[in-house]
Design an enzyme around this catalytic site. Structure first.
Site, PDB file in Angstrom:
ATOM      1  N   ARG A  35       0.850  -1.192   0.000  1.00 30.44           N
ATOM      2  CA  ARG A  35       0.000   0.000   0.000  1.00 30.44           C
ATOM      3  C   ARG A  35       0.892   1.250   0.000  1.00 30.44           C
ATOM      4  O   ARG A  35       2.017   1.192   0.489  1.00 30.44           O
ATOM      5  CB  ARG A  35      -0.824  -0.051   1.292  1.00 30.44           C
ATOM      6  N   GLY A  36       0.375   2.356  -0.502  1.00 29.72           N
ATOM      7  CA  GLY A  36       1.184   3.575  -0.590  1.00 29.72           C
ATOM      8  C   GLY A  36       1.497   4.213   0.757  1.00 29.72           C
ATOM      9  O   GLY A  36       2.370   5.084   0.853  1.00 29.72           O
ATOM     10  N   GLY A  40      -1.726  -0.123   7.447  1.00 37.69           N
ATOM     11  CA  GLY A  40      -2.629  -1.218   7.108  1.00 37.69           C
ATOM     12  C   GLY A  40      -4.083  -0.820   6.994  1.00 37.69           C
ATOM     13  O   GLY A  40      -4.426   0.359   6.842  1.00 37.69           O
ATOM     14  N   THR A  41      -4.936  -1.828   7.091  1.00 38.19           N
ATOM     15  CA  THR A  41      -6.382  -1.616   7.037  1.00 38.19           C
ATOM     16  C   THR A  41      -6.799  -0.618   8.113  1.00 38.19           C
ATOM     17  O   THR A  41      -7.572   0.311   7.878  1.00 38.19           O
ATOM     18  CB  THR A  41      -7.105  -2.958   7.303  1.00 38.19           C
ATOM     19  N   GLY A 178     -25.564  -7.304   7.074  1.00 37.67           N
ATOM     20  CA  GLY A 178     -24.707  -7.770   8.180  1.00 37.67           C
ATOM     21  C   GLY A 178     -24.734  -6.813   9.355  1.00 37.67           C
ATOM     22  O   GLY A 178     -24.330  -5.653   9.232  1.00 37.67           O
ATOM     23  N   ALA A 179     -25.244  -7.293  10.505  1.00 38.45           N
ATOM     24  CA  ALA A 179     -25.349  -6.451  11.708  1.00 38.45           C
ATOM     25  C   ALA A 179     -24.192  -6.702  12.650  1.00 38.45           C
ATOM     26  O   ALA A 179     -24.359  -6.818  13.862  1.00 38.45           O
ATOM     27  CB  ALA A 179     -26.677  -6.711  12.408  1.00 38.45           C
ATOM     28  N   HIS A 443     -15.691  10.758  41.500  1.00 40.27           N
ATOM     29  CA  HIS A 443     -17.066  11.173  41.245  1.00 40.27           C
ATOM     30  C   HIS A 443     -17.066  12.594  40.675  1.00 40.27           C
ATOM     31  O   HIS A 443     -16.325  13.449  41.179  1.00 40.27           O
ATOM     32  CB  HIS A 443     -17.866  11.159  42.551  1.00 40.27           C
TER      33      HIS A 443
HETATM   34  C1  LIG Z   1     -14.177  -0.338   8.598  1.00 39.47           C
HETATM   35  C2  LIG Z   1     -13.343  -1.055   9.623  1.00 39.47           C
HETATM   36  C3  LIG Z   1     -13.330  -0.603  10.926  1.00 39.47           C
HETATM   37  C4  LIG Z   1     -12.563  -1.238  11.886  1.00 39.47           C
HETATM   38  N1  LIG Z   1     -12.569  -0.753  13.154  1.00 39.47           N
HETATM   39  C5  LIG Z   1     -11.825  -1.365  14.099  1.00 39.47           C
HETATM   40  C6  LIG Z   1     -11.785  -0.849  15.418  1.00 39.47           C
HETATM   41  O1  LIG Z   1     -12.410   0.164  15.724  1.00 39.47           O
HETATM   42  N2  LIG Z   1     -11.013  -1.478  16.330  1.00 39.47           N
HETATM   43  C7  LIG Z   1     -10.300  -2.610  16.011  1.00 39.47           C
HETATM   44  O2  LIG Z   1      -9.628  -3.158  16.881  1.00 39.47           O
HETATM   45  N3  LIG Z   1     -10.319  -3.124  14.770  1.00 39.47           N
HETATM   46  C8  LIG Z   1     -11.058  -2.522  13.805  1.00 39.47           C
HETATM   47  N4  LIG Z   1     -11.045  -3.016  12.534  1.00 39.47           N
HETATM   48  C9  LIG Z   1     -10.250  -4.219  12.256  1.00 39.47           C
HETATM   49  C10 LIG Z   1      -8.761  -3.863  12.104  1.00 39.47           C
HETATM   50  O3  LIG Z   1      -8.616  -2.914  11.081  1.00 39.47           O
HETATM   51  C11 LIG Z   1      -7.946  -5.102  11.809  1.00 39.47           C
HETATM   52  O4  LIG Z   1      -8.203  -6.080  12.785  1.00 39.47           O
HETATM   53  C12 LIG Z   1      -6.460  -4.784  11.813  1.00 39.47           C
HETATM   54  O5  LIG Z   1      -6.158  -3.805  10.858  1.00 39.47           O
HETATM   55  C13 LIG Z   1      -5.639  -6.041  11.518  1.00 39.47           C
HETATM   56  O6  LIG Z   1      -4.297  -5.708  11.540  1.00 39.47           O
HETATM   57  P1  LIG Z   1      -3.217  -6.545  10.714  1.00 39.47           P
HETATM   58  O7  LIG Z   1      -1.907  -5.901  11.028  1.00 39.47           O
HETATM   59  O8  LIG Z   1      -3.387  -7.974  10.963  1.00 39.47           O
HETATM   60  O9  LIG Z   1      -3.572  -6.316   9.165  1.00 39.47           O
HETATM   61  P2  LIG Z   1      -3.941  -5.071   8.284  1.00 39.47           P
HETATM   62  O10 LIG Z   1      -4.218  -3.869   9.076  1.00 39.47           O
HETATM   63  O11 LIG Z   1      -4.978  -5.542   7.343  1.00 39.47           O
HETATM   64  O12 LIG Z   1      -2.599  -4.762   7.485  1.00 39.47           O
HETATM   65  C14 LIG Z   1      -2.063  -5.652   6.564  1.00 39.47           C
HETATM   66  C15 LIG Z   1      -1.181  -4.878   5.592  1.00 39.47           C
HETATM   67  O13 LIG Z   1      -0.447  -5.828   4.824  1.00 39.47           O
HETATM   68  C16 LIG Z   1      -0.318  -5.351   3.513  1.00 39.47           C
HETATM   69  N5  LIG Z   1      -0.008  -6.502   2.651  1.00 39.47           N
HETATM   70  C17 LIG Z   1      -0.796  -7.580   2.414  1.00 39.47           C
HETATM   71  N6  LIG Z   1      -0.156  -8.466   1.629  1.00 39.47           N
HETATM   72  C18 LIG Z   1       1.057  -7.932   1.369  1.00 39.47           C
HETATM   73  C19 LIG Z   1       2.170  -8.375   0.622  1.00 39.47           C
HETATM   74  N7  LIG Z   1       2.183  -9.563   0.002  1.00 39.47           N
HETATM   75  N8  LIG Z   1       3.246  -7.550   0.535  1.00 39.47           N
HETATM   76  C20 LIG Z   1       3.261  -6.352   1.149  1.00 39.47           C
HETATM   77  N9  LIG Z   1       2.238  -5.886   1.879  1.00 39.47           N
HETATM   78  C21 LIG Z   1       1.152  -6.677   2.004  1.00 39.47           C
HETATM   79  C22 LIG Z   1      -1.640  -4.695   3.229  1.00 39.47           C
HETATM   80  O14 LIG Z   1      -1.513  -3.753   2.181  1.00 39.47           O
HETATM   81  C23 LIG Z   1      -1.964  -4.050   4.581  1.00 39.47           C
HETATM   82  O15 LIG Z   1      -1.523  -2.716   4.604  1.00 39.47           O
HETATM   83  C24 LIG Z   1     -11.791  -2.377  11.531  1.00 39.47           C
HETATM   84  C25 LIG Z   1     -11.782  -2.837  10.221  1.00 39.47           C
HETATM   85  C26 LIG Z   1     -12.539  -2.186   9.280  1.00 39.47           C
HETATM   86  C27 LIG Z   1     -12.507  -2.683   7.858  1.00 39.47           C
END
Ligand SMILES: Cc1cc2nc3c(=O)[nH]c(=O)nc-3n(C[C@H](O)[C@H](O)[C@H](O)COP(=O)(O)OP(=O)(O)OC[C@H]3O[C@@H](n4cnc5c(N)ncnc54)[C@H](O)[C@@H]3O)c2cc1C
Length: 464
Positions: A35-36, A40-41, A178-179, A443
């Site tokens: 990703r740029g 992460g997500t 999905g809830a 409090h």
């Molecule tokens: C809308 C939304 C709201 C959320 N809100 C919350 C919240 O409030 N609280 C909470 O705890 N969780 C929340 N989450 C969940 C949370 O985002 C994830 O649990 C968390 O990001 C997981 O972290 P991770 O490091 O495992 O992976 P990710 O954050 O998914 O990061 C993985 C990274 O790996 C990179 N990648 C993948 N494959 C490769 C490759 N082959 N080479 C190089 N790079 C690669 C991707 O580009 C990505 O940037 C939310 C998710 C969403 C979608």
């Protein structure tokens, strides 16, 4: 070609935290991220942008519903969606740039591009193969698909959570499929901004897996805020014609078929590990039957020198769970004793009221064969909550009836996501409900409700 002690693939909260801890422990570390931006997500299209929109829409909701009650008179602010999107983007940017800063500070190399595991100890990015002693897979997750519902984020009519964060305009109507947490949070954002939101859920209750009383209370409160719920309904398909979507679903109780139209459909039926193109098959890394990277209790895969953490492995898909695993895996790799207590991982839903939960639900505690006692305290008895117009909701604490040890806590109410940590710390220390009940709480705070629930497990709550 550089060679590293550790290459982490993926810079989400699992990967970047793992890299920082490994660097702090003296390892030479690189992170591969396609990703740029880093983060992460979570930072880019998950936790952070969704919380920015939840905050902004909550302010608007307060202005429309509660300001006049507090003597704050005047016109309701107009929504400038572009400015709100800009605020969200800026929030994301300051956070992702913050990770870049931390990488520089800790001398972590960011290898830009998509990584492929060529073999244990070899990660290929573009045309370069990097040598490393250890590899951590932290590639996260992606939205799960649903048969009959084709997501087109660019089209903007049938979207997943990533598309829902960047809609071109606020829709008049939205169907959320999905809830779960993501569907309810993003559904809440749009409902507060004026969208008529209908949530369709396959099961007979919202937020699967949560305490049953919390599920009911949250649904009631969100319904009061204008969200409609269709429960026990299996979505069959969603189609788009002239920019409008039609969702077809069947009610599970009688198999009757129904249709509903909406400007936007948000598919929020869950997420699945993202392992595409990572070369796991070639490297011989085994998966579970649910498509997660299979690991042991030290985050080791079946291939020596390859570890996996976060959404890519089993367990709750939460940023803080990924972070904890990242830290622990880094410690194991550095020869230390990394540990994650999976019994004490809080979960929060950032609706208003917030929902926060840790440990066993009442049902799960009873199923475990223990004698269980339950202490409840309503926020109606909490002065601070009432001042914030958030007297709906309660704290429910579960303890072992024989030992008084706290087994779980479930909160629906103001600041629930902050208050839960007191119970997390108590549980980490094996505290009894009495320990919490005998701890002086300032409090007026909403945290007093946690103490009152603990008191309810012993001599009795005071303000009921
Ligand atoms: C809308 C939304 C709201 C959320 N809100 C919350 C919240 O409030 N609280 C909470 O705890 N969780 C929340 N989450 C969940 C949370 O985002 C994830 O649990 C968390 O990001 C997981 O972290 P991770 O490091 O495992 O992976 P990710 O954050 O998914 O990061 C993985 C990274 O790996 C990179 N990648 C993948 N494959 C490769 C490759 N082959 N080479 C190089 N790079 C690669 C991707 O580009 C990505 O940037 C939310 C998710 C969403 C979608």
């Amino acid at each position: 070609m550089s060679s590293y002690d550790l290459i982490v693939i993926g810079a989400g909260p699992g990967g970047y935290v793992c890299a920082i801890r490994a660097a702090q422990l003296g390892q030479k570390v690189a992170v591969v991220e396609g990703r740029g931006t880093l983060g992460g997500t979570c930072l880019n299209v998950g936790c952070i942008p969704s919380k920015a929109l939840l905050h902004a829409s909550h302010m608007y909701h307060e202005a429309g519903h509660n300001f006049e009650k507090m003597g704050l008179m005047g016109e309701l602010p107009e929504i400038d969606w572009n400015v709100m999107q800009g605020y969200k983007a800026e929030t994301v940017e300051t956070n992702t740039k913050g990770i870049e800063f931390l990488f520089k500070k800790n001398k972590i190399d960011w290898i830009k591009g998509w990584g492929v595991i060529e073999a244990p100890g070899k990660v290929k990015v573009g045309d370069t193969v990097y040598d490393t002693k250890n590899i951590v897979i932290a590639t996260g997750s992606e939205p799960s698909p649903l048969k009959g519902v084709e997501v087109d984020n660019d089209g903007g009519t049938i979207v997943d959570s990533t598309g829902a964060l960047v809609l071109a305009k606020i829709p008049e109507t939205m169907v959320v499929i999905g809830a779960g947490v993501i569907g309810l949070e993003l559904g809440s954002v749009y409902a507060r901004l004026g969208t008529k939101v209908t949530v369709i859920e396959y099961l007979d209750a919202i937020t699967p897996g949560m305490d049953a009383e919390i599920q009911k209370q949250l649904q009631r409160t969100l319904a009061k805020q204008g969200l409609d719920f269709v429960l026990g309904a299996a979505v069959q398909s969603a189609s788009v014609k002239d920019g409008k979507a039609t969702v077809t679903y069947k009610l599970r109780k009688d198999d009757s078929e129904h249709q509903i139209q909406a400007d936007v459909v948000l598919l929020a039926t869950g997420r699945r590990p993202f392992l595409n193109g990572l070369g796991l098959e070639g490297a011989g890394v085994a998966l579970t039957d649910r498509g997660q990277v299979a690991i042991d209790d030290h985050w080791r895969t079946n291939v020596p020198g390859i570890y996996a953490i976060g959404d890519a492995v089993a367990g709750p898909m939460l940023a803080h769970k990924a972070e904890d695993e990242g830290m622990a895996a880094a410690e194991v790799i550095a020869g230390k004793a990394g540990h994650v207590n999976y019994n004490v991982i809080p979960g929060v839903i950032y609706t208003i009221p917030e929902v926060a939960s840790v440990g066993l639900t009442e049902a799960a505690a009873k199923e475990s064969g223990r004698k269980v006692k339950v202490g409840k305290f309503p926020f109606m008895g909490n002065a601070r909550a009432k001042a914030m117009f958030q007297g709906d909701g309660f704290v429910k604490m579960i303890a072992d009836a024989e030992t008084d040890r706290v087994l779980g806590c479930h909160i629906i109410g103001p600041n629930a996501g902050e208050m839960i940590h007191e119970v997390c710390v108590a549980m980490e220390f094996g505290a009894s409900a009495e320990d919490i009940a005998m701890t002086c709480h300032a409090h007026p705070t909403t945290s007093e409700a946690v103490r009152e629930a603990a008191l309810a497990l012993g001599g009795g709550a005071i303000h009921v």
